[in-house]
Each structure stands twice: as C-alpha cells, then as structure tokens.
Design an enzyme around this catalytic site. Structure first.
Site, mmCIF file in Angstrom:
data_model
loop_
_atom_site.group_PDB
_atom_site.id
_atom_site.type_symbol
_atom_site.label_atom_id
_atom_site.label_comp_id
_atom_site.label_asym_id
_atom_site.label_seq_id
_atom_site.Cartn_x
_atom_site.Cartn_y
_atom_site.Cartn_z
ATOM 1 N N GLY A 124 -10.837 -77.422 -88.265
ATOM 2 C CA GLY A 124 -10.607 -76.283 -89.201
ATOM 3 C C GLY A 124 -9.577 -75.521 -88.257
ATOM 4 N N ARG A 125 -9.901 -74.663 -87.344
ATOM 5 C CA ARG A 125 -9.187 -73.873 -86.553
ATOM 6 C C ARG A 125 -7.665 -74.509 -86.345
ATOM 7 N NH1 ARG A 125 -11.495 -69.260 -83.604
ATOM 8 N NH2 ARG A 125 -13.124 -70.887 -83.692
ATOM 9 N N GLU B 298 -13.826 -83.058 -88.401
ATOM 10 C CA GLU B 298 -13.788 -81.786 -89.367
ATOM 11 C C GLU B 298 -12.899 -80.652 -88.780
ATOM 12 O OE1 GLU B 298 -17.990 -81.359 -89.681
ATOM 13 O OE2 GLU B 298 -18.236 -83.010 -90.598
ATOM 14 N N TYR C 201 -16.650 -61.191 -82.336
ATOM 15 C CA TYR C 201 -16.460 -62.047 -80.886
ATOM 16 C C TYR C 201 -15.897 -61.362 -79.906
ATOM 17 C CZ TYR C 201 -16.891 -65.212 -85.137
ATOM 18 O OH TYR C 201 -17.211 -65.909 -86.346
ATOM 19 N N CYS D 34 -14.700 -46.919 -90.687
ATOM 20 C CA CYS D 34 -15.495 -45.950 -89.980
ATOM 21 C C CYS D 34 -16.658 -46.686 -89.195
ATOM 22 C CB CYS D 34 -16.374 -45.013 -90.850
ATOM 23 S SG CYS D 34 -15.261 -44.063 -91.906
ATOM 24 N N GLU D 35 -16.348 -47.410 -88.154
ATOM 25 C CA GLU D 35 -16.968 -47.999 -86.989
ATOM 26 C C GLU D 35 -16.309 -48.319 -85.687
ATOM 27 O OE1 GLU D 35 -19.957 -50.019 -87.509
ATOM 28 O OE2 GLU D 35 -19.939 -50.250 -89.778
ATOM 29 N N TYR E 23 -10.388 -68.193 -89.696
ATOM 30 C CA TYR E 23 -11.525 -67.541 -89.698
ATOM 31 C C TYR E 23 -10.797 -66.023 -89.920
ATOM 32 C CZ TYR E 23 -13.702 -71.665 -88.419
ATOM 33 O OH TYR E 23 -14.142 -73.163 -88.256
HETATM 34 N N1 LLP Z 1 -17.502 -78.689 -88.863
HETATM 35 C C1 LLP Z 1 -18.813 -77.742 -88.889
HETATM 36 C C2 LLP Z 1 -20.042 -78.468 -89.351
HETATM 37 C C3 LLP Z 1 -18.543 -76.604 -88.734
HETATM 38 O O1 LLP Z 1 -19.656 -75.737 -88.450
HETATM 39 C C4 LLP Z 1 -17.282 -75.880 -88.274
HETATM 40 C C5 LLP Z 1 -17.019 -74.360 -87.996
HETATM 41 C C6 LLP Z 1 -16.394 -76.811 -88.342
HETATM 42 C C7 LLP Z 1 -16.334 -78.263 -88.691
HETATM 43 C C8 LLP Z 1 -14.812 -76.296 -88.048
HETATM 44 O O2 LLP Z 1 -14.895 -76.178 -86.700
HETATM 45 P P1 LLP Z 1 -13.358 -75.664 -86.044
HETATM 46 O O3 LLP Z 1 -12.576 -76.733 -86.099
HETATM 47 O O4 LLP Z 1 -12.639 -74.616 -86.825
HETATM 48 O O5 LLP Z 1 -13.712 -75.294 -84.759
HETATM 49 N N2 LLP Z 1 -15.885 -67.803 -87.327
HETATM 50 C C9 LLP Z 1 -15.664 -68.420 -85.969
HETATM 51 C C10 LLP Z 1 -15.630 -69.804 -86.020
HETATM 52 C C11 LLP Z 1 -16.835 -70.342 -86.820
HETATM 53 C C12 LLP Z 1 -16.708 -72.004 -86.661
HETATM 54 C C13 LLP Z 1 -17.817 -72.229 -87.737
HETATM 55 N N3 LLP Z 1 -18.189 -73.714 -87.986
HETATM 56 C C14 LLP Z 1 -14.465 -67.942 -85.515
HETATM 57 O O6 LLP Z 1 -13.763 -67.035 -85.958
HETATM 58 O O7 LLP Z 1 -14.166 -68.167 -84.257
#
Ligand code: LLP
Length: 430
Positions: free
Chosen positions: A291-292, A289, A332, A358-359, A386
């Site tokens: 994402g990033r 899965e 973060y 304003c933070e 993100y």
């Molecule tokens: N699967 C599940 C169940 C997840 O919770 C996540 C991310 C992914 C897949 C995708 O993960 P990735 O491959 O993107 O690492 N907002 C934070 C990142 C939060 C990730 C949440 N879950 C940031 O900006 O670093």
C-alpha cells in the site's frame, strides 16, 4: 531548483515534487497556483509518481510469477485506484466498501484478494459474486461462515489462511501485526489444524497461505523470518496432501519520510525467490499487497497558515489542516516533512504546526525551522498513504478536496465536502 534549507532532507517524493525558482511544483504545476484555484486543505497527487512506484515493482518482478495487489486501504480514492487498475494491478481489499470502490475503478476481480479479521456475511456474498481470487481467512469461525455463505450461493470460496508467524516487524506497535499478541491471523502453531478444518468444509477450496507482519518496514529481515516459517508450514501441508498454489507475503515495505532507507521491491523479491527456489517451492505464485510504498510519496497535503502564535514555551503555526485531515502524527507521532510552497528568506523560527481542532493531539509537525507569515501555504510531505484515507469529520470539518497532477495539467478528483454534505442523513426527534 533552489532548496529552502540545506539542513532539511531531500524532499520526499523526488523528482515529482521539486522547487523551481523557489516555488514548489508537483510535476509541472506550481502548487501555489493549485492552492489558489482549489483552496486548502488540499491533497495533491502526482500521476507520474504513482506510475513510477508501480514501475519499481513491475521491473523488479521481471518474468517471475508475482501478483501485486495494491493494499488500497492506503489510499482508496477512485482516481488513484483507476491508475493502478490501468497498470494491471490487483487489489487487496478489507471491506465490502473497498470491493465496491475497486470494481468501480475497473479492477479485474480475478486479481482481488480479500483480507481482514471481521468479514461479514454480506461482504463475503458480494466478493463471491464478484469472483475474487482469494479470501484471506483469519480464524476458524470465519472459515465456517465463509463455507456456509459459499454453499448458499452454490459456489466454493477460494481461501488462504492468514498465518501469524510471531515475528517482530520492528515498526510502530500500532502498525505491527505479526506478533502473538496481535489480533491478526491464526497462530502458526495452530495453522495446520486450521487448514484441516478448511479442507473438511464443503464450501471451501484451499488455494494459498497468507501473512502480513506489519507496515513501514525499513528492514527486510522480518520478512525472511516469516517466510521460513511459512515454507515449513507449506511443506507440512504438502505432506498432508494439501497443495498450495500461492504464497501471499502481504504488504509492509516502508517509504522515506525523513531519513529512512527502506529496502526496494527488488531487494525483497530477489531474496524471496532465492529462498523459494532453495526450498523447492519456486513454482508458487507470489502475491504482495503493498500500500504505502505505491502511494506514500506520491502525494502532499497543502495547508494555509491562519495564525502565528508565539507562546512562552513554543511558537505555533496554526494551519487550516488538522488531525481530521491527517491523523498520523496524532495517532502514531508520525513524522511528515513540512515545506513552504514559497520559502522566505530570513531567520527561521522553530514552529509546531498545529490544526484548529480542539485536542492537544491536533498537531501535524513539531519543532520545525521555518520562516513563515500568516497566509503562507505549506506542503505536508509523504501524504499519499493513510492520509486522506483516514480523514474524518471531527469538529464538523469537511474533508479536503483532492487533485491529481499529470504533467502541466491537473484534475480535481474529489470535490471538497460541503457543510450540507455533513448534515445530510441526520434527523432530530419530533
Ligand atoms: N495487507 C494487509 C493485510 C494489511 O493489513 C496492510 C496494512 C497492507 C496489506 C498494506 O500495508 P503497507 O504496504 O501499506 O504497509 N495507518 C497506518 C498503517 C496501517 C497499515 C494497516 N495494514 C499508518 O498510517 O502508518
């Protein structure tokens, strides 16, 4: 191509974002032109970079049974989803809203997995109606609700249990999810019992085992700590007569924001299959899965310097993008590279790049050496993941526009929000 400051690391997102004659380009489009046409703050994505990121997974997979479900929470803009749908990706969704977006982008619902700790009944109904591949269930209570909802619709819900393997992903605590103290998943020690519960419920059909240990992982060791525990569980399930068809290892592969050297999909997959084969589980389908790692370095955020302010302790470049556009630094203390679209000659000054909100937490970058003048446009790097997805309207600020570059063309893929958009739907008392 001229690099502005040799001291800076290579641009994140190479070769899709590069300087040519001292102007930053996305593919073949000069970004200052785009900023002039569309205004700032502006997110710009490279279509070729999205495709290249996908290709790193596709080529690493080869003929092995792997389904990549794009973790669309990283960037759920329709145009981005559409690219992945066209490439044959599945999707990892976490809400009824994401389901709607994925389907609108043409996703194949038989490749959708539904994750998340708090699924509501309506979200389950919508996903069952769409016939998604699997629900990644995170608690016993959720098993009961899902079974009821499925029975109501006269179907059986395909389920995996999201197991919390209690491993340290060695990443930022806010994006670490596989530790005992995290809210996610079912503790590995209770997993067998939870599977028995699932097996006893008439509306459920057990299909897999799932985990996701964290995000922005720059070392693959934690995956293998988790994998061994999951394989132990799968063996126990086998002995109990519960046959698993797929193993979902979640997302989490990191990207380079500055000098990280994250592992490649190939490095991960080669070792995963080595372990699966060694333990006699080579027949399992593997689900990932990410994402990033599919979108993070395929986008930049363009922002214009409004004011330069030289205070006693610090120099500030006050720009028109803010924490509402890019929350990661505030939330973060995340690092994003910052470059001028047209770097100037002259002695650089150390600036904090801050927004108008304003933070005090409203900063995008700290202590960066830049030669700036009011009106200069900057690119905030690694803003494909993100970033827009976490944007808000704080301070009644409209969300940025988004464009996607394809060769020497660009497309506006999301209009800038208007102030009227922001007031819509509100009313006052008589
Ligand atoms: N699967 C599940 C169940 C997840 O919770 C996540 C991310 C992914 C897949 C995708 O993960 P990735 O491959 O993107 O690492 N907002 C934070 C990142 C939060 C990730 C949440 N879950 C940031 O900006 O670093």
């Amino acid at each position: 191509m001229t690099a502005p400051f040799p001291a800076l690391p290579e641009l994140a997102g190479q070769p899709y974002f590069q300087y040519r004659n001292n102007v930053l380009y996305a593919e073949d489009v000069p970004l200052d032109h785009l900023a002039g046409q569309l205004g700032t703050p502006l997110y710009v994505y490279s279509r070729a970079a999205l495709k290249a990121a996908w290709e790193t997974y596709r080529s690493a997979i080869g003929q092995r049974p792997v389904l990549v479900c794009y973790g669309m929470k990283a960037n759920s803009t329709l145009a981005v989803l559409k690219e992945f749908a066209r490439l044959g990706a599945g999707f990892d969704i976490v809400s009824g809203g994401e389901l709607k977006r994925a389907l609108a982008a043409g996703a194949d619902s038989s490749k959708i997995v539904f994750s998340g700790v708090g699924k509501q009944a309506w979200e389950m109904r919508d996903a069952l109606a769409a016939q998604v591949k699997c629900f990644n269930v995170e608690s016993e209570a959720e098993l009961h609700r899902l079974s009821e909802v499925a029975l109501d619709l006269g179907v059986r819900a395909p389920v995996s249990l999201r197991v919390n393997p209690d491993v340290d992903a060695q990443t930022h605590p806010y994006i670490s999810t596989g530790l005992k103290e995290n809210k996610f998943g079912i503790a590995i020690e209770s997993a067998l019992d939870a599977y028995r519960v699932a097996q006893s419920l008439p509306g459920l059909d057990i299909v897999g085992v799932d985990c996701h240990i964290g995000s922005q992982l720059t070392d693959i060791t934690p995956y293998f700590d988790a994998l061994e525990k999951l394989l132990d569980l799968i063996e126990k399930l086998d002995q109990t007569g519960i046959r698993i068809k797929h193993l979902d290892l979640g997302g989490g592969l990191g990207i380079r924001y500055t000098d990280e050297t994250p592992p490649s999909p190939k490095a991960l997959l080669d070792r995963v299959f080595e372990r699966l084969n060694a333990r006699g589980q080579g027949h399992l389908q593997l689900v990932l899965e990410p994402g990033r790692s599919l979108v993070g370095n395929a986008g930049v955020l363009l922002t214009t310097v409004q004011y330069l302010k030289h205070a006693e302790a610090r120099n500030f470049a006050i720009v028109d993008a803010a924490m509402n556009d890019l929350l990661r630094p505030a939330l973060y203390e995340a690092f994003h590279g910052v470059r001028a679209l047209r770097p100037r000659a002259g002695k650089p000054t150390e600036y904090d790049i801050v927004g108008p909100v304003c933070e005090s937490a409203d900063w995008l970058a700290r202590q960066r050496l830049l030669t700036l003048e009011q009106g200069d446009v900057l690119a905030v790097e690694s803003a494909g993941a993100y970033s827009m997805a976490m944007a808000s309207n704080y301070n009644t600020r409209t969300r940025a526009a988004e464009a996607m570059v394809d060769g020497d063309k660009y497309y506006v893929v999301r209009q800038r929000e208007t102030l009227d958009d922001l007031l819509r739907g509100e009313s006052t008392l008589p």
